[in-house]
Scaffold this motif. Structure first.
Motif, PDB file in Angstrom:
ATOM      1  N   ARG A   1       7.149   1.665  -0.733  1.00  0.00           N
ATOM      2  CA  ARG A   1       7.308   1.457  -2.170  1.00  0.00           C
ATOM      3  C   ARG A   1       7.404  -0.033  -2.482  1.00  0.00           C
ATOM      4  O   ARG A   1       7.596  -0.839  -1.578  1.00  0.00           O
TER       5      ARG A   1
ATOM      6  N   PRO B   1       0.846  -1.202   0.000  1.00  0.00           N
ATOM      7  CA  PRO B   1       0.000   0.000   0.000  1.00  0.00           C
ATOM      8  C   PRO B   1       0.883   1.254   0.000  1.00  0.00           C
ATOM      9  O   PRO B   1       1.903   1.310   0.701  1.00  0.00           O
ATOM     10  N   ALA B   2       0.483   2.241  -0.787  1.00  0.00           N
ATOM     11  CA  ALA B   2       1.288   3.459  -0.947  1.00  0.00           C
ATOM     12  C   ALA B   2       1.628   4.109   0.381  1.00  0.00           C
ATOM     13  O   ALA B   2       2.731   4.635   0.560  1.00  0.00           O
ATOM     14  N   MET B   3       0.709   4.046   1.339  1.00  0.00           N
ATOM     15  CA  MET B   3       0.978   4.687   2.631  1.00  0.00           C
ATOM     16  C   MET B   3       2.041   3.931   3.444  1.00  0.00           C
ATOM     17  O   MET B   3       2.598   4.471   4.385  1.00  0.00           O
TER      18      MET B   3
END
Length: 164
Positions: free
Chosen positions: A60, A55-57
């Motif tokens: 990477r 997940p982007a949060m």
């Protein structure tokens, strides 16, 4: 799982782990196969973890692999500082290679490449143990899945005159 074998005379846990692992790897052909296949298996596991979506949060691509490499590095560091540093270097190189392959191939192709390398390298390992006449060490204790890559790096370090 069991603890480090007590029957082996050694002062440090790393020496006991390597001594026990070496007892299951006496055959020269098996050792040569391990020197090739163990790093390939290690890389394939890193690549398989690399392609798990993040997940982007949380970070990477490659974050799961980075987390696993960091945790394994701590294990190696506790066994031996020089070995821990060598394994960290190996992780950094394998991570860099994996990053480049991910950029060049994409996640799907990297996944299939990693699966193929993983399967072929394990076939090699079992062929080596057939020649050895002994079962793989990890069948007695899963910690040997971490010891194998360090054992290969330790062999290189000794050849280079670097103390463990």
């Amino acid at each position: 799982m069991h603890a480090i074998p007590d029957s082996l005379p050694a002062d440090r846990p790393v020496d006991r782990w390597f001594g026990s692992y070496s007892n299951d790897h006496q055959n020269a052909l098996n050792q040569q196969i391990h020197v090739v296949c163990v790093p390939l298996i290690l890389w394939s596991v890193i690549a398989l973890l690399w392609v798990i979506p993040v997940p982007a949060m949380l970070g990477r691509p490659g974050a799961w692999a980075g987390l696993a490499m960091a945790m394994a590095s701590l294990f190696y560091w506790r066994l031996s500082r020089p070995l821990g540093a060598a394994m960290l270097l190996q992780f950094v190189l394998m991570g860099f290679i994996t990053h480049l392959l991910m950029q060049g191939l994409g996640a799907s192709s990297l996944l299939w490449l990693a699966v193929g390398v993983f399967v072929l390298a394990w076939i090699g390992q079992f062929i080596g143990h057939k020649y050895e006449g002994k079962k793989p060490s990890f069948l007695t204790d899963l910690v040997y899945l971490l010891i194998g890559p360090a054992w290969v790096v330790g062999k290189l370090m000794r050849r280079l005159g670097i103390a463990l």
